[in-house]
Design a protein around this motif. Structure first.
Motif, PDB file in Angstrom:
ATOM      1  N   SER A  82       0.842  -1.306  -0.337  1.00  0.00           N
ATOM      2  CA  SER A  82      -0.055  -0.045   0.120  1.00  0.00           C
ATOM      3  C   SER A  82       0.986   1.231   0.054  1.00  0.00           C
ATOM      4  N   ASN A  84       0.686   5.814  -0.119  1.00  0.00           N
ATOM      5  CA  ASN A  84      -0.012   6.923  -0.008  1.00  0.00           C
ATOM      6  C   ASN A  84       0.306   7.951  -1.057  1.00  0.00           C
ATOM      7  N   GLU A  89      -8.002   9.750  -3.838  1.00  0.00           N
ATOM      8  CA  GLU A  89      -8.817   9.025  -3.184  1.00  0.00           C
ATOM      9  C   GLU A  89      -9.226   9.451  -1.576  1.00  0.00           C
ATOM     10  N   GLY A  90      -9.249  10.663  -1.365  1.00  0.00           N
ATOM     11  CA  GLY A  90      -9.461  11.354  -0.121  1.00  0.00           C
ATOM     12  C   GLY A  90      -8.530  11.122   1.018  1.00  0.00           C
ATOM     13  N   GLY A  91      -7.124  11.069   0.469  1.00  0.00           N
ATOM     14  CA  GLY A  91      -5.877  11.014   1.392  1.00  0.00           C
ATOM     15  C   GLY A  91      -5.931   9.370   1.880  1.00  0.00           C
ATOM     16  N   ALA A  92      -6.774   8.340   1.384  1.00  0.00           N
ATOM     17  CA  ALA A  92      -6.598   7.190   1.886  1.00  0.00           C
ATOM     18  C   ALA A  92      -5.463   6.545   1.205  1.00  0.00           C
ATOM     19  N   PRO A  93      -4.868   5.517   1.985  1.00  0.00           N
ATOM     20  CA  PRO A  93      -3.780   4.588   1.201  1.00  0.00           C
ATOM     21  C   PRO A  93      -4.451   3.948   0.019  1.00  0.00           C
ATOM     22  N   SER A  95      -4.084   0.718  -2.276  1.00  0.00           N
ATOM     23  CA  SER A  95      -3.569  -0.440  -2.409  1.00  0.00           C
ATOM     24  C   SER A  95      -3.139  -0.871  -3.943  1.00  0.00           C
TER      25      SER A  95
END
Length: 332
Positions: A82, A84, A89-93, A95
């Motif tokens: 994963s 960053n 994607e809204g700061g989400a990691p 994958s």
């Protein structure tokens, strides 16, 4: 009595030079070490070189990641990766890869170098497509073997089904396979690329050229390359054969100051039937010049000591002889 005295004097004269010669230290010729070049091997499960363009910032965010990249001797095993990516994607990691098996191994010894990669049940994602996989593979492997005395070997295998952007595809070894999905983008796949040379080998199971425009989650476009299951190797060099002790004799018997080059010419002549032979230059700084100097001067630095000791012992023997004769005359 007289015979014993003469025998003692003769033994002293004969044994003296032997004792002096034994006391002179012996210098052995330096040995030529056997050396060889080390081989190389590497393996990597995943490598990405992607540029992610963002909608609201008009900038490109590089997405360059690797999974289980090793160089010999090493091994690695990881099943999830994963990363960053800012503004995506809204700061989400994100994958990038999930797999049941993701291993890479690289080994090297003096005779063999090998790289090996194994990837099973793998799914790769790119930013902006969190649900739809860029590619899914059941199993891919790559192997590169470089062994001394043998031709390098590179092989890759893609086993089971392959799906690109949700579509099952049939890969062809004749050229790249192109998959286009309206509203999503296009992917071009190269199957099982292998390259070998005289000493190297490289294998790649899958190489993807990606150009997708998901228009989702602040992502306008993703472009670049993705490499799956790569292995490389380089054959170790053959160890150098040590020079034979007799190869420098020619330089000593020449009797001239350039005896080293003479020894090289004679060494070449002795092995002319064995293939390519390079002129030997090691005698320029080895033991041959010392032997050539001995041929010119007729001795070494220890010669005066040996001669002096022998003369002293001869004098002692002569004195003992005279003394023995006088004693014999007086007794007579």
């Amino acid at each position: 009595m007289n015979s014993n005295t003469f025998r003692l004097a003769a033994l002293a004269v004969a044994a003296g030079p032997v004792a002096l010669l034994a006391a002179v230290p012996a210098h052995a010729a330096p040995a030529t070490p056997t050396t060889g070049g080390e081989g190389r091997a590497s393996a990597v499960v995943l490598r990405t070189g992607l540029d992610v363009s963002l909608l609201n910032k008009s900038v490109q965010v590089p997405l360059k990641v690797t999974l289980n990249e090793v160089q010999a001797p090493a091994s690695a095993e990881k099943t999830a990766l994963s990363v960053n990516v800012d503004g995506v994607e809204g700061g989400a990691p994100v994958s990038v890869l999930r797999a049941d098996v993701a291993t890479a191994n690289a080994t090297v010894d003096e005779h063999r170098a090998e790289g090996y990669t194994n990837l099973a049940k793998a799914r790769i994602h790119v930013p902006g497509l969190p649900v739809l996989s860029l590619i899914e593979v059941e199993k891919v492997t790559s192997k590169a073997v470089c062994e001394v005395g043998r031709k390098p070997v590179a092989e890759s295998n893609v086993l089971g089904h392959v799906a690109v952007l949700g579509k099952k595809v049939t890969l062809s070894a004749g050229g790249p396979t192109r998959v286009a999905v309206p509203g999503v983008g296009e992917v071009s796949l190269d199957l099982s690329k292998t390259v070998t040379t005289e000493r190297t080998a490289a294998a790649t199971a899958l190489q993807l050229k990606v150009s997708v425009n998901p228009l989702n989650l602040n992502v306008a476009e993703v472009e670049g390359e993705v490499t799956l299951a790569e292995a490389t190797c380089e054959t170790p060099k053959r160890p150098k054969t040590p020079e034979k002790p007799g190869s420098t004799d020619g330089g000593a018997t020449g009797g001239s100051t350039d005896g080293g080059s003479t020894g090289g010419d004679q060494g070449d002549g002795g092995t002319s039937g064995g293939g390519d032979v390079k002129t030997q230059t090691g005698s320029d700084t080895g033991t041959a010049p010392t032997e050539a100097n001995l041929a010119e001067t007729g001795g070494s630095s220890t010669t005066p000591y040996i001669a002096g000791g022998a003369a002293l012992l001869l004098a002692v023997g002569a004195g003992a002889t005279v003394l023995a004769r006088r004693r014999a005359g007086s007794q007579g």
